[in-house]
Design a protein around this motif. Structure first.
Motif, PDB file in Angstrom:
ATOM      1  N   UNK A   2       0.860  -1.185   0.000  1.00  0.00           N
ATOM      2  CA  UNK A   2       0.000   0.000   0.000  1.00  0.00           C
ATOM      3  C   UNK A   2       0.904   1.245   0.000  1.00  0.00           C
ATOM      4  N   UNK A   3       0.596   2.181  -0.887  1.00  0.00           N
ATOM      5  CA  UNK A   3       1.340   3.442  -0.885  1.00  0.00           C
ATOM      6  C   UNK A   3       0.408   4.561  -0.414  1.00  0.00           C
ATOM      7  N   UNK A   4       0.805   5.209   0.680  1.00  0.00           N
ATOM      8  CA  UNK A   4       0.054   6.378   1.157  1.00  0.00           C
ATOM      9  C   UNK A   4       0.786   7.594   0.591  1.00  0.00           C
ATOM     10  N   UNK A  22       3.794   0.646   2.624  1.00  0.00           N
ATOM     11  CA  UNK A  22       3.530  -0.474   3.542  1.00  0.00           C
ATOM     12  C   UNK A  22       3.732  -1.783   2.795  1.00  0.00           C
ATOM     13  N   UNK A  23       4.581  -2.650   3.338  1.00  0.00           N
ATOM     14  CA  UNK A  23       4.770  -3.977   2.744  1.00  0.00           C
ATOM     15  C   UNK A  23       4.407  -5.011   3.787  1.00  0.00           C
ATOM     16  N   UNK A  24       3.569  -5.950   3.391  1.00  0.00           N
ATOM     17  CA  UNK A  24       3.016  -6.919   4.343  1.00  0.00           C
ATOM     18  C   UNK A  24       2.413  -6.128   5.515  1.00  0.00           C
ATOM     19  N   UNK A  25       2.883  -6.399   6.746  1.00  0.00           N
ATOM     20  CA  UNK A  25       2.265  -5.698   7.874  1.00  0.00           C
ATOM     21  C   UNK A  25       3.147  -4.593   8.455  1.00  0.00           C
ATOM     22  N   UNK A  26       4.168  -4.187   7.691  1.00  0.00           N
ATOM     23  CA  UNK A  26       5.113  -3.197   8.243  1.00  0.00           C
ATOM     24  C   UNK A  26       5.269  -1.956   7.369  1.00  0.00           C
ATOM     25  N   UNK A  27       5.777  -0.892   7.991  1.00  0.00           N
ATOM     26  CA  UNK A  27       6.125   0.311   7.237  1.00  0.00           C
ATOM     27  C   UNK A  27       7.485   0.058   6.605  1.00  0.00           C
ATOM     28  N   UNK A  38      -0.062  -2.173  -4.948  1.00  0.00           N
ATOM     29  CA  UNK A  38      -1.374  -2.713  -5.298  1.00  0.00           C
ATOM     30  C   UNK A  38      -2.430  -1.645  -5.068  1.00  0.00           C
ATOM     31  N   UNK A  39      -2.138  -0.771  -4.120  1.00  0.00           N
ATOM     32  CA  UNK A  39      -3.181   0.145  -3.678  1.00  0.00           C
ATOM     33  C   UNK A  39      -2.550   1.482  -3.303  1.00  0.00           C
ATOM     34  N   UNK A  40      -3.086   2.556  -3.848  1.00  0.00           N
ATOM     35  CA  UNK A  40      -2.557   3.882  -3.525  1.00  0.00           C
ATOM     36  C   UNK A  40      -3.631   4.715  -2.816  1.00  0.00           C
ATOM     37  N   UNK A  41      -3.280   5.266  -1.680  1.00  0.00           N
ATOM     38  CA  UNK A  41      -4.190   6.176  -0.977  1.00  0.00           C
ATOM     39  C   UNK A  41      -3.725   7.605  -1.231  1.00  0.00           C
ATOM     40  N   UNK A  42      -4.596   8.411  -1.806  1.00  0.00           N
ATOM     41  CA  UNK A  42      -4.279   9.821  -2.002  1.00  0.00           C
ATOM     42  C   UNK A  42      -4.470  10.530  -0.667  1.00  0.00           C
ATOM     43  N   UNK A  43      -3.347  10.898  -0.049  1.00  0.00           N
ATOM     44  CA  UNK A  43      -3.415  11.415   1.325  1.00  0.00           C
ATOM     45  C   UNK A  43      -3.081  12.897   1.394  1.00  0.00           C
ATOM     46  N   UNK A 384      -8.304   3.587   8.592  1.00  0.00           N
ATOM     47  CA  UNK A 384      -7.592   2.890   9.666  1.00  0.00           C
ATOM     48  C   UNK A 384      -6.965   1.631   9.095  1.00  0.00           C
ATOM     49  N   UNK A 385      -5.680   1.476   9.356  1.00  0.00           N
ATOM     50  CA  UNK A 385      -4.924   0.321   8.864  1.00  0.00           C
ATOM     51  C   UNK A 385      -4.410  -0.447  10.073  1.00  0.00           C
ATOM     52  N   UNK A 386      -4.693  -1.747  10.126  1.00  0.00           N
ATOM     53  CA  UNK A 386      -4.146  -2.566  11.215  1.00  0.00           C
ATOM     54  C   UNK A 386      -3.388  -3.743  10.600  1.00  0.00           C
ATOM     55  N   UNK A 387      -2.159  -3.913  11.060  1.00  0.00           N
ATOM     56  CA  UNK A 387      -1.338  -5.027  10.596  1.00  0.00           C
ATOM     57  C   UNK A 387      -1.223  -5.025   9.058  1.00  0.00           C
ATOM     58  N   UNK A 388      -1.148  -3.821   8.511  1.00  0.00           N
ATOM     59  CA  UNK A 388      -0.979  -3.676   7.056  1.00  0.00           C
ATOM     60  C   UNK A 388      -2.253  -3.817   6.242  1.00  0.00           C
ATOM     61  N   UNK A 389      -3.388  -4.015   6.931  1.00  0.00           N
ATOM     62  CA  UNK A 389      -4.660  -4.148   6.194  1.00  0.00           C
ATOM     63  C   UNK A 389      -5.578  -2.954   6.461  1.00  0.00           C
TER      64      UNK A 389
END
Lengths: 418, 418
Positions: A2-4, A22-27, A38-43, A384-389
């Motif tokens: 995930x890219x914020x 974010x890769x797997x469950x870590x920054x 896979x997923x980009x959040x426009x922040x 809200x993201x928990x454990x990379x999800x």
């Protein structure tokens, strides 16, 4: 991954723009990263903060929100809560916990420390909603040997069941006025054998402290130390009626204390946890909402505000700052539970909350932490993201209406049959 | 005409379903009404409550949210707030007020009592956003005759300008430590001549009370009574450091006292307004957020909660109930300001708030008022109607993004030029 993108991140007290990968469950990276994701959040209008830790709650008590109002602690427990709790079952604890998990996630909490009955039911709710938790198997013995043995059998069974879930575990002897010293000692032995935490209510009211001394000729903390109950496994809620020497001893033994200001004020415990003294002694202080029956909200944003208000009111305007409220809700808890979350840093867990800076309570933004603590509300929580999800998106938890509907049906049945 | 269909309304403590018909700016009928209406609100999952009254604020101080944190009252005023306020102008007060009006409406407030500079600028914001307000022309004289005359000239001009707007009016001598007794007397004379209210800070800190007695050899309340300052025009914020006899005298003179619990805690004034004593004496108590610089929110839902928490903490768990918090935020204020709102009744003003019962913090709904006071949040506000007009719908105020954008531009310029 995930890219914020273009998120606002605090760096040396100032808001700076950065990408967070974010890769797997870590920054994995923070800064000028542009990896394929896979997923980009426009922040662009979002600030990224660590998820909040609610370090003391009884989340299934959401069932009792508004059920027994405006009563003193003992009467409230004995006349309303305990009789109702005697009729609880696994199904209702599961649904009430699930609703509570959604409420917590939607208000920016990514971890909670729970104490309640049927912990496996809560564990199912935790896994299904994606929040992180440490769940306790709770018991009373009411100073009866038989009750203690029966309860510990149940506790060992429950702790064993909890191994099937992705949760941290704790054993929870309720308090000194409901559990014998022998019960407390046995609880700590089990905690050591299982390598888990101990969840406990400590020095909540003056009555508790006076009654204990009358009965045992000794202060609570000293008595607990003598039975080996004080160590870093112990996470104690309330800790209001403690003397300076008791605070120092607890700090030395690496116990953590959980401030529950709303509950303490609502139940009128008569004093505020002594944060200035605890800070001086180096005692680790966390923050918790307590259960919905005595708060009546699980919103940690509000709890941060009330923690600052109560400390300032009781110990002076400069005794406790917005950054202190934020710290007891994040990194202090991360330390106590050994969870590498509570900071937005490379290599740390991706337990993150994205705050919508375009909401009015976040404006103007002279000071992000001050706005978070003193004016933000759950409506400002975007993602809200928990454990990379990603578990909350645009302030919405997928399927929340169905959970609420089912909960209300079950609750209606429960109270209808009373 | 607006028809609110199948709304949940409190009747004898229970939620009942009813239709509410609004004609012009009033509630025309409640019950089984089915008149043809221009507009129908499907309120199957909505509870209808009266709009909340924020009875003490300085709404343009939204500009200073988070600007000067964690300082004691005097230092905060003298080092940060007053120097910044010296640079204010009409444009910035207008935009900050407008943003504040939207924040209040979106959190269920339909009336506010303001004290600030450039009241006509705030009056424009009030008219344009559709909220109801009583606005004050404020002054200090710092015990100088010349300053008093100059200020009263400005005040009379401002009060005259305010006549062009649909607002109630007040004159606001700041406090006894900033305005001479002569200034207070003159203020009350103007209030009587103009038939308007008096907005005042009273007994906020112990220092104020001690310093006054030192200087005047008399308690504040007694001195105010001697100059004819105590009557039902007077609406006094804070009222923390008052003796029993002072409370009784104020009750006798029909003064109203405004509880500002968040501000009092945050600025650590050392004591809580004595609600039990005031109730006994029959003193009318209202509720206010104070300005955003010392709260830092204008959310009256939260303020109701903090009022209950502080009273319970200070005077005991049964000293103040959820219904008391609701009452000081509604009907007590309606009485003080002579506005026929604050109740959902036929013939009363249609200043109404529709609460979304499908939001998690409102569930389960054992007790609507307890949920409102202790767990609801601004996210639960669905619709707000003021004076028979819908101003917030689905939690949204038409054009709010543009107001925020413009405000931020102006604020940036203001602080950039400091």
């Amino acid at each position: 991954m995930i890219l914020i993108e273009n998120a606002k991140v605090l760096s040396d007290g100032k808001l700076k723009s950065a990408n967070i990968l974010i890769e797997e469950n870590k920054i994995k990276a923070i800064g000028d990263v542009k990896d394929k994701s896979d997923y980009v959040i426009n922040a662009k209008e979002l600030a990224v903060i660590p998820g909040l830790f609610n370090s003391h709650t009884h989340c299934a008590m959401t069932l009792f929100r508004g059920y027994a109002e405006d009563m003193p602690l003992q009467e409230w427990l004995e006349k309303k809560i305990w009789p109702a709790e005697a009729r609880l079952n696994e199904e209702i604890v599961y649904w009430a916990s699930k609703l509570a998990c959604v409420e917590m996630l939607k208000s920016g909490t990514t971890f909670f420390f729970d104490m309640y009955f049927f912990p496996s039911a809560t564990a199912r709710a935790v896994e299904e909603t994606g929040i992180r938790a440490c769940l306790s198997s709770a018991f009373f013995d009411f100073f009866s040997k038989d009750l203690l043995e029966a309860n510990l059998k149940r506790v060992e069974k429950e702790l064993n069941e909890l191994k099937n879930f992705k949760v941290l575990r704790a054993i929870a002897p309720h308090a000194v006025y409901t559990v014998s010293l022998e019960g407390l000692k046995r609880a700590m032995e089990i905690a050591e054998k299982e390598d888990i935490f101990v969840h406990f209510h400590l020095a909540e009211t003056e009555k508790e402290v006076i009654d204990f001394r009358k009965k045992n000729g000794n202060g609570i903390v000293k008595a607990l130390d003598e039975i080996g109950f004080l160590n870093q496994r112990l996470i104690s809620a309330h800790c209001v009626w403690l003397e300076k020497e008791e605070i120092e001893l607890m700090a030395k033994r690496k116990v953590s204390a959980v401030h529950c200001p709303t509950s303490n004020m609502k139940l009128s415990v008569g004093k505020a946890l002594n944060y200035p003294e605890m800070k001086k002694a180096g005692l680790n202080v966390l923050l918790g909402t307590d259960g919905t029956a005595s708060n009546n909200s699980l919103d940690m944003l509000r709890e941060m505000k009330v923690s600052a208000l109560l400390q300032k009111f009781y110990y002076g305007a400069d005794s406790f700052k917005a950054v202190d409220a934020f710290k007891i809700a994040t990194e202090n808890a991360s330390k106590a539970f050994g969870i590498k979350a509570g900071k937005v840093e490379v290599g740390w867990l991706a337990d993150l909350v994205l705050i919508d800076l375009s909401k009015i309570p976040m404006n103007p933004c002279h000071d992000l932490i001050a706005n978070l603590v003193y004016s933000s509300a759950s409506e400002c929580i975007d993602t809200v993201i928990v454990d990379g999800k990603i578990v909350v998106e645009n302030g919405y938890f997928e399927g929340e209406e169905k959970i609420l509907e089912k909960f209300n049906k079950i609750a209606e049945k429960f109270f209808g049959s009373a």
